[in-house]
Enzyme design. Structure first.
Site, PDB file in Angstrom:
ATOM      1  N   ARG A   1     -14.558  37.381 -40.063  1.00 19.49           N
ATOM      2  CA  ARG A   1     -14.371  36.172 -40.874  1.00 19.49           C
ATOM      3  C   ARG A   1     -13.061  36.251 -41.660  1.00 19.49           C
ATOM      4  O   ARG A   1     -12.244  35.315 -41.628  1.00 19.49           O
ATOM      5  CB  ARG A   1     -15.553  35.999 -41.837  1.00 19.49           C
ATOM      6  CG  ARG A   1     -15.345  34.884 -42.876  1.00 19.49           C
ATOM      7  CD  ARG A   1     -16.425  34.902 -43.936  1.00 19.49           C
ATOM      8  NE  ARG A   1     -16.438  36.120 -44.725  1.00 19.49           N
ATOM      9  CZ  ARG A   1     -15.690  36.349 -45.787  1.00 19.49           C
ATOM     10  NH1 ARG A   1     -14.807  35.443 -46.189  1.00 19.49           N
ATOM     11  NH2 ARG A   1     -15.786  37.479 -46.474  1.00 19.49           N
ATOM     12  N   ARG A   2     -12.854  37.353 -42.385  1.00 23.71           N
ATOM     13  CA  ARG A   2     -11.620  37.481 -43.165  1.00 23.71           C
ATOM     14  C   ARG A   2     -10.398  37.473 -42.263  1.00 23.71           C
ATOM     15  O   ARG A   2      -9.350  36.918 -42.607  1.00 23.71           O
ATOM     16  CB  ARG A   2     -11.666  38.749 -44.005  1.00 23.71           C
ATOM     17  CG  ARG A   2     -12.674  38.677 -45.150  1.00 23.71           C
ATOM     18  CD  ARG A   2     -12.779  39.980 -45.892  1.00 23.71           C
ATOM     19  NE  ARG A   2     -13.753  39.914 -46.975  1.00 23.71           N
ATOM     20  CZ  ARG A   2     -14.617  40.868 -47.272  1.00 23.71           C
ATOM     21  NH1 ARG A   2     -14.612  42.004 -46.575  1.00 23.71           N
ATOM     22  NH2 ARG A   2     -15.479  40.727 -48.255  1.00 23.71           N
TER      23      ARG A   2
ATOM     24  N   CYS B   1     -21.727  39.867 -36.676  1.00 17.58           N
ATOM     25  CA  CYS B   1     -20.375  40.440 -36.705  1.00 17.58           C
ATOM     26  C   CYS B   1     -19.535  39.957 -35.531  1.00 17.58           C
ATOM     27  O   CYS B   1     -18.349  40.256 -35.454  1.00 17.58           O
ATOM     28  CB  CYS B   1     -20.466  41.965 -36.699  1.00 17.58           C
ATOM     29  SG  CYS B   1     -21.172  42.623 -38.214  1.00 17.58           S
TER      30      CYS B   1
ATOM     31  N   SER C   1     -24.027  55.263 -50.295  1.00 17.47           N
ATOM     32  CA  SER C   1     -22.663  54.995 -50.752  1.00 17.47           C
ATOM     33  C   SER C   1     -22.654  54.755 -52.259  1.00 17.47           C
ATOM     34  O   SER C   1     -23.669  54.400 -52.868  1.00 17.47           O
ATOM     35  CB  SER C   1     -22.095  53.769 -50.036  1.00 17.47           C
ATOM     36  OG  SER C   1     -22.708  52.580 -50.507  1.00 17.47           O
TER      37      SER C   1
ATOM     38  N   ARG D   1     -12.381  50.457 -42.285  1.00 18.54           N
ATOM     39  CA  ARG D   1     -13.779  50.764 -42.634  1.00 18.54           C
ATOM     40  C   ARG D   1     -13.775  51.854 -43.697  1.00 18.54           C
ATOM     41  O   ARG D   1     -12.743  52.378 -44.076  1.00 18.54           O
ATOM     42  CB  ARG D   1     -14.546  51.256 -41.388  1.00 18.54           C
ATOM     43  CG  ARG D   1     -14.804  50.211 -40.305  1.00 18.54           C
ATOM     44  CD  ARG D   1     -15.908  49.245 -40.650  1.00 18.54           C
ATOM     45  NE  ARG D   1     -17.121  49.896 -41.137  1.00 18.54           N
ATOM     46  CZ  ARG D   1     -18.053  50.469 -40.358  1.00 18.54           C
ATOM     47  NH1 ARG D   1     -17.886  50.479 -39.048  1.00 18.54           N
ATOM     48  NH2 ARG D   1     -19.118  51.022 -40.886  1.00 18.54           N
TER      49      ARG D   1
ATOM     50  N   SER E   1     -13.684  42.728 -41.219  1.00 18.87           N
ATOM     51  CA  SER E   1     -14.451  41.487 -41.157  1.00 18.87           C
ATOM     52  C   SER E   1     -13.769  40.482 -40.240  1.00 18.87           C
ATOM     53  O   SER E   1     -12.615  40.101 -40.464  1.00 18.87           O
ATOM     54  CB  SER E   1     -14.588  40.899 -42.564  1.00 18.87           C
ATOM     55  OG  SER E   1     -14.963  39.539 -42.520  1.00 18.87           O
TER      56      SER E   1
ATOM     57  N   LYS F   1     -25.376  40.008 -47.742  1.00 14.77           N
ATOM     58  CA  LYS F   1     -24.555  39.672 -46.578  1.00 14.77           C
ATOM     59  C   LYS F   1     -24.746  40.648 -45.423  1.00 14.77           C
ATOM     60  O   LYS F   1     -24.339  40.363 -44.294  1.00 14.77           O
ATOM     61  CB  LYS F   1     -23.079  39.574 -46.951  1.00 14.77           C
ATOM     62  CG  LYS F   1     -22.398  40.856 -47.348  1.00 14.77           C
ATOM     63  CD  LYS F   1     -20.959  40.599 -47.782  1.00 14.77           C
ATOM     64  CE  LYS F   1     -20.231  41.869 -48.167  1.00 14.77           C
ATOM     65  NZ  LYS F   1     -20.041  42.793 -47.055  1.00 14.77           N
ATOM     66  N   ASP F   2     -25.393  41.812 -45.686  1.00 13.09           N
ATOM     67  CA  ASP F   2     -25.679  42.772 -44.622  1.00 13.09           C
ATOM     68  C   ASP F   2     -27.040  42.545 -43.977  1.00 13.09           C
ATOM     69  O   ASP F   2     -27.378  43.218 -42.999  1.00 13.09           O
ATOM     70  CB  ASP F   2     -25.640  44.211 -45.171  1.00 13.09           C
ATOM     71  CG  ASP F   2     -24.244  44.636 -45.594  1.00 13.09           C
ATOM     72  OD1 ASP F   2     -23.270  44.077 -45.060  1.00 13.09           O
ATOM     73  OD2 ASP F   2     -24.144  45.523 -46.459  1.00 13.09           O
TER      74      ASP F   2
ATOM     75  N   ARG G   1     -11.050  52.821 -49.128  1.00 13.88           N
ATOM     76  CA  ARG G   1     -10.215  51.665 -48.814  1.00 13.88           C
ATOM     77  C   ARG G   1      -9.146  51.447 -49.886  1.00 13.88           C
ATOM     78  O   ARG G   1      -7.987  51.155 -49.570  1.00 13.88           O
ATOM     79  CB  ARG G   1     -11.090  50.414 -48.665  1.00 13.88           C
ATOM     80  CG  ARG G   1     -12.115  50.519 -47.544  1.00 13.88           C
ATOM     81  CD  ARG G   1     -12.824  49.205 -47.319  1.00 13.88           C
ATOM     82  NE  ARG G   1     -14.064  49.369 -46.568  1.00 13.88           N
ATOM     83  CZ  ARG G   1     -14.711  48.391 -45.960  1.00 13.88           C
ATOM     84  NH1 ARG G   1     -14.240  47.169 -46.001  1.00 13.88           N
ATOM     85  NH2 ARG G   1     -15.844  48.626 -45.302  1.00 13.88           N
TER      86      ARG G   1
END
Length: 311
Positions: free
Chosen positions: A131-132, A241, A11, A149, A129, A83-84, A155
């Site tokens: 969490r978000r 996740c 990416s 995604r 996410s 974080k991944d 995005r």
């Protein structure tokens, strides 16, 4: 000296991050950049774009193929977004260095609105996410959370086209790609406690390959201490996740303060704890930081029970 190969996702963000590390490692080793080539690897997480990661195996899907290349000797260093990185390292691999963290906050992006508070009733908020999602619903239970995604450019385009009233992204990725101009505002780390390790990078190697000049040159001890505490909390909270988990460490002088939380997926309940440690120059400071995270995470987990797990 033999070529040092860096394994990276394909990416734009991954290549930008790996390119930064490529130049830094080459400088630390006294090598031309050409002797530290990037090896692009497409991960399962990159191939699957139409579902949340919790539905297909979790965030390890962004690291698995790169870690296999490390273990097979096809690459020598892997660059991951921290974080991944799953809580436990595969046998034979280790996180050798953690460079200085970028902005850990979440960014609010919208074509028509300035902040979360001003979104219309029932507004469409794009995020993949959990969490978000939970943190947004804790503030605005009326919002419609829609799965988003894809790479950052995709995005941002979808937000600009009005497919969502707003989307949430990590500020660090936008900054590293030079796309911070798209941000309408940054979310408070108190209200939107970041994911453990958000904004930090992980430089992963085989366990026997950590005795290199670049390891000391690139490892940023304050960031590493904060991340150790955050990931300790993640372990205790079984962070994946499938759970809405936040953790953020901050250093002021000789004091590290950690806040961690777990939320119900619908945002109706959140469980939070904060604590601190001193003696950051002690020989066992990393272990103490991790222990702080484990302790606070266990306290949160004990209070939350099974109520916070996604179904």
């Amino acid at each position: 000296m033999a070529t040092i190969r860096i394994g990276t996702r394909r990416s734009a963000l991954a290549l930008a991050q790996s390119g930064m590390m490529q130049r830094a490692i080459a400088a630390a080793m006294g090598l031309p950049v050409e002797e530290v080539p990037l090896v692009e690897i497409v991960t399962t997480g990159d191939r699957i774009q139409d579902r949340r990661l919790l539905e297909v195996g979790g965030k390890a899907l962004f690291t698995k193929e790169i870690e296999e290349a490390l273990l097979d000797g096809r690459v020598d260093i892997a660059v991951h977004s921290m974080k991944d990185v799953p809580a436990e390292q595969p046998p034979g691999l280790t996180i050798a260095a953690i460079p200085e963290r970028e902005d850990a906050r979440d960014a609010f992006i919208s074509r028509d609105f300035d902040d979360l508070e001003h979104l219309p009733h029932g507004g469409r908020l794009g995020t993949a996410s959990l969490r978000r999602q939970a943190q947004a619903l804790a503030l605005r239970p009326d919002l419609q959370i829609e799965m988003l995604r894809g790479n950052i450019d995709t995005r941002l385009r979808r937000a600009a086209d009005g497919e969502f009233d707003a989307i949430l992204l990590a500020a660090s990725g936008l900054n590293r790609l030079g796309r911070s101009d798209a941000v309408r505002g940054f979310l408070s780390v108190d209200t939107f406690l970041p994911a453990p390790g958000q904004g930090a990078l992980a430089l992963q190697t085989r366990e026997g390959d950590t005795d290199h000049a670049w390891v000391q040159a690139l490892n940023h001890v304050p960031t590493a201490l904060c991340v150790a505490a955050e990931r300790g909390a993640m372990v205790a909270l079984e962070g994946s996740c499938r759970t809405a988990v936040g953790a953020h460490g901050q250093i002021d002088g000789d004091r590290l303060t950690l806040t961690t939380e777990m939320l119900a997926p619908d945002g109706t309940v959140r469980w939070r704890r904060s604590g601190e440690m001193t003696g950051l120059s002690a020989h066992d400071a990393m272990a103490q930081a991790r222990a702080l995270g484990l302790r606070l995470g266990h306290e949160v987990h004990q209070n939350a029970g099974d109520q916070s797990v996604a179904v």
